[in-house]
Design a protein around this motif. Sequence first.
Motif, PDB file in Angstrom:
ATOM      1  N   MET B   1       0.850  -1.189   0.000  1.00 54.71           N
ATOM      2  CA  MET B   1       0.000   0.000   0.000  1.00 54.71           C
ATOM      3  C   MET B   1       0.882   1.234   0.000  1.00 54.71           C
ATOM      4  O   MET B   1       1.518   1.558   0.986  1.00 54.71           O
ATOM      5  N   SER B   2       0.943   1.910  -1.135  1.00 54.99           N
ATOM      6  CA  SER B   2       1.902   3.006  -1.213  1.00 54.99           C
ATOM      7  C   SER B   2       1.349   4.217  -1.936  1.00 54.99           C
ATOM      8  O   SER B   2       2.031   5.218  -2.048  1.00 54.99           O
ATOM      9  N   ALA B   3       0.121   4.122  -2.433  1.00 56.69           N
ATOM     10  CA  ALA B   3      -0.400   5.218  -3.236  1.00 56.69           C
ATOM     11  C   ALA B   3      -0.593   6.478  -2.396  1.00 56.69           C
ATOM     12  O   ALA B   3      -0.888   6.403  -1.210  1.00 56.69           O
ATOM     13  N   THR B   4      -0.408   7.606  -3.044  1.00 57.58           N
ATOM     14  CA  THR B   4      -0.828   8.860  -2.427  1.00 57.58           C
ATOM     15  C   THR B   4      -1.775   9.544  -3.412  1.00 57.58           C
ATOM     16  O   THR B   4      -1.773   9.248  -4.603  1.00 57.58           O
ATOM     17  N   ALA B   5      -2.563  10.451  -2.879  1.00 58.36           N
ATOM     18  CA  ALA B   5      -3.482  11.189  -3.738  1.00 58.36           C
ATOM     19  C   ALA B   5      -3.288  12.672  -3.491  1.00 58.36           C
ATOM     20  O   ALA B   5      -2.859  13.089  -2.412  1.00 58.36           O
ATOM     21  N   LEU B   6      -3.617  13.467  -4.508  1.00 58.57           N
ATOM     22  CA  LEU B   6      -3.615  14.907  -4.326  1.00 58.57           C
ATOM     23  C   LEU B   6      -5.038  15.297  -3.907  1.00 58.57           C
ATOM     24  O   LEU B   6      -5.986  15.143  -4.676  1.00 58.57           O
ATOM     25  N   VAL B   7      -5.133  15.765  -2.650  1.00 58.59           N
ATOM     26  CA  VAL B   7      -6.444  16.023  -2.059  1.00 58.59           C
ATOM     27  C   VAL B   7      -6.629  17.524  -1.873  1.00 58.59           C
ATOM     28  O   VAL B   7      -5.768  18.201  -1.301  1.00 58.59           O
ATOM     29  N   CYS B   8      -7.744  18.048  -2.355  1.00 63.19           N
ATOM     30  CA  CYS B   8      -8.016  19.477  -2.225  1.00 63.19           C
ATOM     31  C   CYS B   8      -8.533  19.792  -0.830  1.00 63.19           C
ATOM     32  O   CYS B   8      -8.126  20.758  -0.198  1.00 63.19           O
ATOM     33  N   LYS B  93      -3.434  24.901  -2.029  1.00 57.69           N
ATOM     34  CA  LYS B  93      -3.692  24.243  -0.748  1.00 57.69           C
ATOM     35  C   LYS B  93      -3.900  22.735  -0.857  1.00 57.69           C
ATOM     36  O   LYS B  93      -4.087  22.067   0.159  1.00 57.69           O
ATOM     37  N   ALA B  94      -3.925  22.201  -2.100  1.00 58.69           N
ATOM     38  CA  ALA B  94      -4.054  20.742  -2.225  1.00 58.69           C
ATOM     39  C   ALA B  94      -2.785  20.097  -1.669  1.00 58.69           C
ATOM     40  O   ALA B  94      -1.700  20.667  -1.747  1.00 58.69           O
ATOM     41  N   ARG B  95      -2.945  18.929  -1.050  1.00 58.75           N
ATOM     42  CA  ARG B  95      -1.757  18.261  -0.527  1.00 58.75           C
ATOM     43  C   ARG B  95      -1.798  16.772  -0.824  1.00 58.75           C
ATOM     44  O   ARG B  95      -2.874  16.188  -0.960  1.00 58.75           O
ATOM     45  N   HIS B  96      -0.597  16.195  -0.909  1.00 54.48           N
ATOM     46  CA  HIS B  96      -0.506  14.754  -1.133  1.00 54.48           C
ATOM     47  C   HIS B  96      -0.792  14.039   0.169  1.00 54.48           C
ATOM     48  O   HIS B  96      -0.232  14.375   1.211  1.00 54.48           O
ATOM     49  N   MET B  97      -1.682  13.083   0.106  1.00 55.10           N
ATOM     50  CA  MET B  97      -2.020  12.335   1.315  1.00 55.10           C
ATOM     51  C   MET B  97      -1.928  10.842   1.027  1.00 55.10           C
ATOM     52  O   MET B  97      -2.277  10.381  -0.061  1.00 55.10           O
ATOM     53  N   SER B  98      -1.478  10.108   2.037  1.00 54.10           N
ATOM     54  CA  SER B  98      -1.429   8.654   1.931  1.00 54.10           C
ATOM     55  C   SER B  98      -2.765   8.078   2.397  1.00 54.10           C
ATOM     56  O   SER B  98      -3.577   8.774   3.020  1.00 54.10           O
ATOM     57  N   VAL B  99      -2.963   6.802   2.123  1.00 51.88           N
ATOM     58  CA  VAL B  99      -4.184   6.141   2.586  1.00 51.88           C
ATOM     59  C   VAL B  99      -4.322   6.243   4.110  1.00 51.88           C
ATOM     60  O   VAL B  99      -5.384   6.634   4.613  1.00 51.88           O
ATOM     61  N   PRO B 100      -3.275   5.926   4.893  1.00 52.00           N
ATOM     62  CA  PRO B 100      -3.437   6.061   6.354  1.00 52.00           C
ATOM     63  C   PRO B 100      -3.764   7.479   6.791  1.00 52.00           C
ATOM     64  O   PRO B 100      -4.512   7.684   7.756  1.00 52.00           O
ATOM     65  N   PHE B 129      -5.412   4.981  -6.012  1.00 53.15           N
ATOM     66  CA  PHE B 129      -5.552   5.396  -4.611  1.00 53.15           C
ATOM     67  C   PHE B 129      -6.951   5.088  -4.092  1.00 53.15           C
ATOM     68  O   PHE B 129      -7.127   4.590  -2.981  1.00 53.15           O
ATOM     69  N   VAL B 130      -7.945   5.380  -4.910  1.00 51.37           N
ATOM     70  CA  VAL B 130      -9.334   5.135  -4.497  1.00 51.37           C
ATOM     71  C   VAL B 130      -9.519   3.665  -4.143  1.00 51.37           C
ATOM     72  O   VAL B 130     -10.097   3.327  -3.103  1.00 51.37           O
ATOM     73  N   ALA B 131      -9.005   2.790  -4.982  1.00 55.32           N
ATOM     74  CA  ALA B 131      -9.147   1.347  -4.731  1.00 55.32           C
ATOM     75  C   ALA B 131      -8.456   0.965  -3.422  1.00 55.32           C
ATOM     76  O   ALA B 131      -8.993   0.194  -2.620  1.00 55.32           O
TER      77      ALA B 131
END
Lengths: 521, 284
Positions: B1-8, B93-100, B129-131
């Motif tokens: 599990m290593s994905a990150t997402a760009l979250v607004c 202000k968007a930031r990269h976030m991990s699943v945890p 990331f969604v999955a």
Amino acid sequence: MEMHELRSVGRSLIGDHTLTYHQRVARLANLAEEALDAPAVSDACAAALNKRIICDMFEGHAPYRARYLLPDYQLALQQGSQYLELDAPTDLNEALWFLMAMYTQVPSITGYPVYLGDLDNVLAPFTVGMTVGEVVSALRPFWRALDRILPDAFVHVNIGPDDSVMARAVLQLERELKQVVPNVTLKVDPNRTPDDLLLDAVRTVFESGHPHFVNHEMMVSDLGDRYGVVSCYNSLPIGGGAHTLVRLNLAELVRNQTGDVEAFFDVALVQYVELASELIEARVRHLVEDARFYDHLWLIDEGLISLDKFSAMFGVFGLAEAVDQLMLMQGLSGTYGNDKMANELSYRITGEVAALVANRPLPYCDANSGRAFLHSQSGIDSDIGVTAGTRIAVGSEPGVYEHIRAVAPHHYLFESGVSDVFHLESTARANPESVVDIIRGAFREGMRDFTFNLDSNDFIRITGYLVRKSDLEHIADGARHASTLLGAATEAASHVTWRRPKRMVSHERASAPAALFGAPV
Amino acid sequence: MSATALVCDIVRFSSVDGPGNRCVVFFQGCNFDCIACHNPYTINVCNNCGECVGVCESGALSLTSVGDVLWDPAACVGSDSCVSWCPHDSTPKARHMSVPQVLDQIRGPAPFLSGITLSGGEATQQSVFVAELFAAMKSDHKLNRLTRFIDSNGAAPQSVWLDLEPVVDGVMVDLKALDPDTHLAMTGHSNEEVLASIKLLSSMGKLAEVRLLLLPGVNDSPDALARTGAWLHDIDPLIRLKVIGFRCHGVRPIGRVIGEPNPEAMDGYAQIMRDAGMSRIISI
């Protein structure tokens, strides 16, 4: 009060065309009571009362009736009443007329009953086999009469936690009639209250501001399964009640003390919890021993209440201002509801008060092992610049999630009720399930009481009672409901309608001449 | 599990993003560029042009040594001056976030929620990331009670939906227009994938809702709506259909020249859908 002043106030009451006849009678009675000497207390206690650091809710100088009584209506309907000269009813119509007659004979601090019963349980034997529609038809004239005969929004009906045709009928009538009276509480139990009933109740709030929601599991663990919610979120044992309510103004206490934060906890709080307790004791003794209220009460004679199910209530209010001031004394700007340290400080204050109250024996308080019930008091109309109970200051409330998180840790302490009012966005109207989720979550996370409103209906919750905005618009001409007069004074003093937009309406206060009127809350 | 997402942004309580009370994760970045977009600052990923840095009145924005825009949440006062100023339809202000990290944000509000909704931007643009996020929620004993929804523009390949099928509970899909030319004019993008997604999700039993955002004079002609209703009816007459009247709030100036439909127009839209045989219509 000097005799010339009393005469002057009496004369102006008699000439006040905005008061109904019954409102004048009630105020003249309060005025007469003011002419008597109050129960004797120490000089320190009298000074604290004079400065309004402690407050007797303007109940009157000579307590001669209990503040809140919760008669066992179920028992009354089963056994009939010698005093009322009524046999046990045999059908729903007889039961409703029995209750109406009984309500006129139940005293309280307001002169009206503050508790009308857990009507779904009380009337269950008379609705067997009936549909909701049939119950609504039978109940409608009774419901209208409650509002006209008992014109006071502190009058309170309970329903739940189980689903029933009566609970559904009550909610349907609330939506249909949109009355100020009665105030309604739905008891909510995670294992007994179905989502569908809760959904029905939430939709009813959208229309009428009622009902209020109470965490049944938590109440049962504190008061047993025979409890009722009366007046403004006061939870007390059925068959008993509260002799009196004295409250401690935490904001005023902080303003009047000279030491540092630790001195507040070690000295001021200890001293003033004792002074408030002294006042409670003096008032309870007057009620029980001097006025001998319980010695000559038909409800006692017929076993519908008993003295051993009574206690007194110890209220607190002004926590928000107290916390903010104590933070400033430490050079910190964080405020209650919006800052972790401020919130932690607030929990320490209520925790200390609870411990002190639990250690102060009081006479005639058997319902709580000889101690007062702790109560987060939601304000009276004369409160200006001080926030009700343990609420976050009006206008400073954070988002609903943060709001719940901030106030919930207080709730377990206040077995006789704590009111936080949430003003939800009107978008919730299209998604009542979202409100059900929030109520379920709030109770799961330890809240005892939950009240919300939308700004898109005619009702404003003042302290715990409701007034109609449309009634406030005509207040200069008076109001049939005595509580609406109090609501108008509160709104003028405290701008409860300024609650931060996007959240629910609730407002809390009492009025300037409250010294005479004694709003219960 | 290593994905990150760009979250607004993450909104803890929402009553307008699916059934019940929901926590909403807004992803940054969208493959459409809709004239009617209500949160246009989620369309693009920040290109570090730095235009916003000088606009910030609280000093919460700065440029790093390598020229990236850096946002300091502690200093931010939330005025959104940066977002208003951004010439690129984005946000610093968007930031990269991990699943945890996202799970941590859900745990607090979880007791108050029916579920979580992934919105945006376009969540399926970050479908790996969604999955992973949904799978992690499903295997977490405190979070698996929550339903997992996606609010999508529908422009995702079939493979994305097939990958998500085991972990997603429902997808709410926008249908901007059935007519290809209208769709292209409104979004800058073909609707082929959107139409295929609606069909596929319906066959999977995962189509929670189809949303018609109607813009007067743009995509609300009775003929076009009747065709849309017939097309949906062929797929499933029981599709939950939300008819949404366009609102100018939050829309870029180019979109604000479009009028808002009046209540009579809204009633007319719903009636056309009923005439087409659609039975579960919500009009807002």
